[in-house]
Design a protein around this motif. Structure first.
Motif, short mmCIF file in Angstrom:
data_model
loop_
_atom_site.label_atom_id
_atom_site.label_comp_id
_atom_site.label_asym_id
_atom_site.label_seq_id
_atom_site.Cartn_x
_atom_site.Cartn_y
_atom_site.Cartn_z
N THR A 345 16.46 7.67 -10.21
CA THR A 345 17.37 7.61 -9.06
C THR A 345 16.62 7.77 -7.75
O THR A 345 16.86 7.05 -6.77
N PHE A 346 15.69 8.73 -7.73
CA PHE A 346 14.94 9.00 -6.51
C PHE A 346 14.09 7.79 -6.09
O PHE A 346 14.08 7.40 -4.91
N MET A 349 16.07 5.14 -4.49
CA MET A 349 16.56 5.50 -3.16
C MET A 349 15.48 5.38 -2.09
O MET A 349 15.79 5.06 -0.93
N ASP A 365 12.62 12.66 5.39
CA ASP A 365 13.52 11.68 4.77
C ASP A 365 13.41 11.70 3.25
O ASP A 365 14.43 11.62 2.55
N ALA A 368 15.21 14.71 1.91
CA ALA A 368 16.66 14.52 1.95
C ALA A 368 17.11 13.63 0.80
O ALA A 368 18.13 13.90 0.14
N ALA A 369 16.35 12.56 0.54
CA ALA A 369 16.68 11.67 -0.58
C ALA A 369 16.54 12.40 -1.91
O ALA A 369 17.33 12.19 -2.84
N LYS A 371 17.03 15.58 -2.49
CA LYS A 371 18.19 16.45 -2.67
C LYS A 371 19.42 15.65 -3.07
O LYS A 371 20.23 16.10 -3.90
N GLN A 372 19.56 14.45 -2.50
CA GLN A 372 20.69 13.59 -2.87
C GLN A 372 20.58 13.16 -4.34
O GLN A 372 21.59 13.15 -5.07
N ALA A 373 19.36 12.84 -4.77
CA ALA A 373 19.17 12.44 -6.17
C ALA A 373 19.46 13.61 -7.10
O ALA A 373 20.06 13.43 -8.18
N TYR A 375 21.57 15.99 -6.55
CA TYR A 375 23.03 16.14 -6.57
C TYR A 375 23.68 15.07 -7.44
O TYR A 375 24.63 15.36 -8.19
N LYS A 376 23.15 13.86 -7.38
CA LYS A 376 23.75 12.76 -8.14
C LYS A 376 23.63 12.97 -9.65
O LYS A 376 24.55 12.66 -10.40
N GLU A 381 20.93 23.47 -8.30
CA GLU A 381 20.04 23.61 -7.15
C GLU A 381 19.12 24.82 -7.26
O GLU A 381 18.06 24.86 -6.65
#
Length: 550
Positions: A345-346, A349, A365, A368-369, A371-373, A375-376, A381
């Protein structure tokens, strides 16, 4: 006459016995009418002791006021004990002279005969020590070499000197092993602290891996190492390394209790050894110190006992209390891409972001990506709070400033470092006491492995996107069979590399690591097993092989 001789033997020359300016020796004055020529040679031989006594007495007095090392002062104390025994012998001879006014010179010579060999040898040993400015273990080695004499009195004399000097060694070793205190203001102990400049991590071209074994930093907390020059020749390196390990462990606990325990937590500080064990081990070392002759086997046995207690305590603290196995699994999931869905996923992205050169905001950046990956894919955490991605802008800038002159060099520099993928790294902040396992040197190697594995994953994802693009336009004549075949061969090759890396290397080596941890209760064995694990990854992933350019 006897009384003047005794004064000369005590270093006090006068009118009958004078100091020869040429030789520096105390001798009888020539052509005295009341001394027979046959007695002159005998008197001069006896008076030599007065010269050596004078020199040694001066050495002792000088060391009492000088600010020198502990070992040279201990040597001076030992010499003073020998001189005290010598003075007692002179006192006894003087008493005999009072009781027997006709006591012959041969009786004086016979009473002092043992010192005719001892004082010159001790004076020579002291002179060599001062001339060569020996310290610490160098003094111990030199005195120990003198103990090999076949003369019983000479041997026992140097053993007494060595016994006095060993008191310093025992005190320094006891303070270091039991309390983590390096009592060495004169840099004489065989353990030394490494300065911050020396303990910095290796540069880009350096690797702490030699012969397939990762060299852990001298200490994970405040770097220490062996000072081989100060290690006595009769003390094996293996014993010194055990002493070093025990003291480092004590340093870790001392640092933690000082930095992390506030006033309300007093009484709950972490203890390396219980008070009872500490008193028992201190008593053991104190008993060894009382032995007149140093016994290397008994000393090593005492060090082994202390090391065993410390290693078991650290094992319990690291493996059981700090959940080492769980942390190793987490490190494997991130550094070694064990969570494949996360990095799949990362990579998707940040594919476009890292295809460009690194900018000032790239690191922010990508984190941030990341952390989004996380979460997905639904990862807790708390598992990731100590991990962060790195993508240094300054390093990329410096790389781009290098001028490549030839076209061939431009092609071969090609490159990984022209895009952000070449600078992407992963950092991990190891918490106490796991920092004893995840040392800076080990974490640097994990970062190297991460950079290698993330590039394989990135290439794999790129080839998958290429396949999707081909399927979308498979009816176009511009897609020739050779292009399809090339992508297929590349994907087959990369997929097999990925399988080899994750299954045949990472998983198999990780299972061996976990098995090694379960089979031991020794902290150093765990450290070594972990270093061997990282070294095996480097070997089996061919990261130590030189680059081959076709």
């Amino acid at each position: 006459m006897i009384h003047e001789l005794l004064l000369a033997l005590n270093g006090c020359h006068g009118d009958v016995f004078v100091c020869n300016k040429d030789t520096g020796m105390i001798e009888v004055v020539d052509e005295l009418p009341f001394i027979h020529p046959s007695e002159v040679q005998l008197l001069n031989k006896i008076c030599r002791l007065g010269t050596y006594y004078q020199r040694l007495h001066l050495f002792v007095e000088k060391q009492q006021t000088a600010e020198n090392g502990l070992y040279i002062k201990a040597l001076a104390n030992g010499v003073d004990e020998i001189l005290n025994a010598y003075r007692q012998t002179l006192l006894r001879v003087e008493e005999e002279a009072y009781s027997d006014p006709h006591m012959p010179l041969t009786h004086v010579r016979e009473q002092l005969d043992e010192y005719q060999l001892v004082l010159p040898r001790v004076d020579h040993a002291v002179h060599v020590t001062q001339q060569r400015k020996w310290r610490g273990g160098q003094i111990l080695t030199h005195i120990h070499e003198q103990c090999t004499s076949g003369d019983p009195f000479l041997k026992s004399t140097f053993q007494r000197l060595l016994h006095v000097c060993h008191k310093v060694l025992y005190q320094q070793s006891s303070a270091w092993m039991l309390h983590g205190l390096l009592l060495d203001h004169s840099n004489e102990f065989f353990i030394e602290a490494i300065s911050s400049s020396e303990s910095s991590l290796p540069g880009d071209g350096e690797s702490p891996i030699r012969d397939g074994v990762v060299e852990a930093s001298a200490s994970p907390l405040s770097c220490y190492r062996l000072r081989s020059l100060m290690l006595p020749s009769y003390l094996p390196v293996r014993v010194a390394e055990k002493i070093l390990f025990v003291g480092e462990a004590a340093q870790i606990f001392n640092f933690t209790n000082m930095k992390t325990m506030n006033a309300s937590e007093k009484g709950h500080e972490q203890l390396l050894l219980t008070r009872q064990d500490e008193l028992k081990l201190a008593s053991l070392l104190a008993d060894l110190q009382q032995f007149p002759v140093f016994n290397g086997q008994q000393f090593e046995a005492a060090v082994d006992l202390i090391r065993t207690c410390v290693a078991e305590r650290l094992w319990k603290l690291v493996v059981e209390d700090s959940n080492l196995i769980g942390q190793l699994c987490t490190v494997k999931d991130f550094f070694l891409l064990g969570r494949g869905e996360l990095f799949q996923t990362f990579v998707e992205m940040v594919q476009a972001l890292l295809s460009e050169p690194v900018a000032a905001t790239t690191e922010h950046d990508v984190n941030a990506a990341f952390k989004q990956a996380i979460y997905k894919v639904g990862i807790d955490e708390e598992m990731t709070q100590h991990f962060s991605l790195t993508c240094p802008y300054s390093a990329s800038k410096a790389q781009k400033s290098v001028t490549v002159t030839s076209h061939h060099q431009q092609q071969q520099s090609g490159s990984r470092h022209e895009s952000g993928w070449g600078w992407l790294g992963l950092s991990y902040c190891a918490q106490w006491p796991l920092h004893t396992i995840f040392t800076p040197a080990i974490l640097q190697q994990y970062d190297t492995l991460f950079g290698f594995l993330i590039n394989i994953r990135q290439v794999q994802v790129t080839l998958q996107h290429c396949w999707a693009l081909q399927m979308m336009h498979k009816g176009l004549s511009s897609w020739s069979a050779s292009v399809w075949q090339l992508r297929s061969h590349m994907a087959f090759f990369v997929d097999n590399i990925q399988y080899y890396v994750q299954v045949d290397v990472v998983e198999s080596q990780f299972s061996l690591l976990l098995e090694a941890i379960r089979l031991t209760h020794d902290f150093e064995s765990i450290q070594q097993a972990h270093c061997n694990f990282v070294s095996s990854l480097f070997r089996q992933l061919f990261l130590q092989m030189p680059s081959v350019r076709l």
